[in-house]
Design an enzyme around this catalytic site. Sequence first.
Site, mmCIF file in Angstrom:
data_model
loop_
_atom_site.group_PDB
_atom_site.id
_atom_site.type_symbol
_atom_site.label_atom_id
_atom_site.label_comp_id
_atom_site.label_asym_id
_atom_site.label_seq_id
_atom_site.Cartn_x
_atom_site.Cartn_y
_atom_site.Cartn_z
ATOM 1 C CE LYS A 107 -4.110 -1.989 2.008
ATOM 2 N NZ LYS A 107 -3.649 -3.295 2.489
ATOM 3 N NE ARG A 108 5.899 2.543 3.585
ATOM 4 C CZ ARG A 108 7.202 2.643 3.701
ATOM 5 N NH1 ARG A 108 7.926 1.576 3.770
ATOM 6 N NH2 ARG A 108 7.788 3.814 3.758
#
Length: 468
Positions: A239-240
């Site tokens: 998700k980063r």
Amino acid sequence: MTVRTRFAPSPTGFLHIGGARTALYCWLYARHHHGQFILRVEDTDRERSTDEAVQAILDGMAWLDLKADEGPFYQTRRFDRYREVARQLYEQGHAYHCYCSKQELEQMRAEQMARKEKPRYDGRCRHRTEPVPGVQPVLRFRNPEQGQTIIHDLVHGDIVFENSELDDLIIARSDGTPTYNFTVVVDDMDMRITHVIRGDDHINNTPRQLNIFKALGVTPPEYAHLPMILGPDGTKLSKRHGAVSVMQYREDGFLPEAVLNYLVRLGWSHGDQEIFSRDEMVALFDIADVNKSASAINPDKLLWLNQHYIKQGDATRLGTELRWHLERIGLKVDDANKLAAVVRAQAERAKTFKDMALASRFFFEEFAEYDAQAAAKNLNAETLPALRDMQSRLTALENWSAEQIHAALEACVTALGIKLGKVAQPLRVAVSGGTVSPPIDATLEILGRDTVLTRVARAIAHIEAPAA
RNA sequence: GCUCCCUUCGUCUAGAGGCCUAGGACGGAGCCCUCUCAAGGCUUAAACACCGGUUCGAAUCCGGUAGGGAGCGCCA
């Protein structure tokens, strides 16, 4: 034999970029061979599977326009069938009951790790004949102890596993529900899948599945294991890394054809070609040309492709995409012609529709105030004569067209003996509030006479009464 | 730890023993064009992980080393 591929996501999250590529390759392979593409939802883990995730995956595939010929099939609706096959395996001696408790298994694994061995089930219930009272057993597959299992992988070539490395996996839990490696085999068998195209994180599962096929007396499908997709920094996707869900790409202003084109080239190539239409992909795609190594996402290249399709696409169709993004920033626009005109004018300066919407606000609404620096530099006593001159020329213009506006600009430049920039830039600030816009003639044309004259008058008033 | 996989410019990749002085694309740099921002055109820097073999000849074949990754669940 007609080719049948399947995409089999587990609905524990949205459709991410890696899954989307797998789906694309499966779809392409099926289309290329005039076969069928099947969608199967692997939701046997009821703890983690959600209806929202199922919907998110369906939405993602719909956006990319990867239609399934069959399905979606849900594994949770096939439990009877799995039970039936498990029973068959058990009756034929290919599976046995195991009464080991979770704690016992955990301890065994811990001991093996301590001995620096590969943690695995040691087969202690293999020859048990008596049930353990009060314990609901799991069903384990009796894996062959000798010999080798070879995957004839379409992208990696032969991959050899010693059967002695494989342990007896659980195919049914103590509550009777089936597990992944087993349901996959039953489904691939029942759905007559000919080619399993999936991520190479499944390579280690494949020999187990192959052995189950063998026990069932069924010819297994062909396998093609795709390399992983990494984040821009070369590490595992997470998700980063920003846009992981394909739907996030839509929100960010990307076109599905750009995402598809980007994805198809990630791990596959056809000589030096970079741009592929859907039809070209279908015609040219071949697993033989798929790479073995993992690839990192390159956001810049996706941006480049997106702009390519923005410049290339049909302006009317793209106009609806722009409208969607304008709406997201609070602007409701229904004038399809104007939207198309703005798309044409902005295509060269927007890499995404999100950016295009942001840069195009002034076409659709009055701007609140001038950019201070831009106004100071372009709306002042020095530029006032040019603005006044253009004001009267534009007022007198017969046809409000870019050509005529351009001619007026030329006439103004000649009459005042100034450079084009000296009139274009003040005009730009006057009508857009800032220093950036499409060519001024095209900008004015789209804005329309009334709006332009109103804004020019406003600019002149601003110069004459800067305090306001 | 064990098993398996992978390794060409920063990134995506071409390359199936001589066509490689390693090609293309994105990104970078420079120049040109130009009413802003772009877009476009031209030019340019930039890679075969390492070590051994096989061969007249290796980015391409073989072996090893190193580095990266995946898997090792009553998850999928």
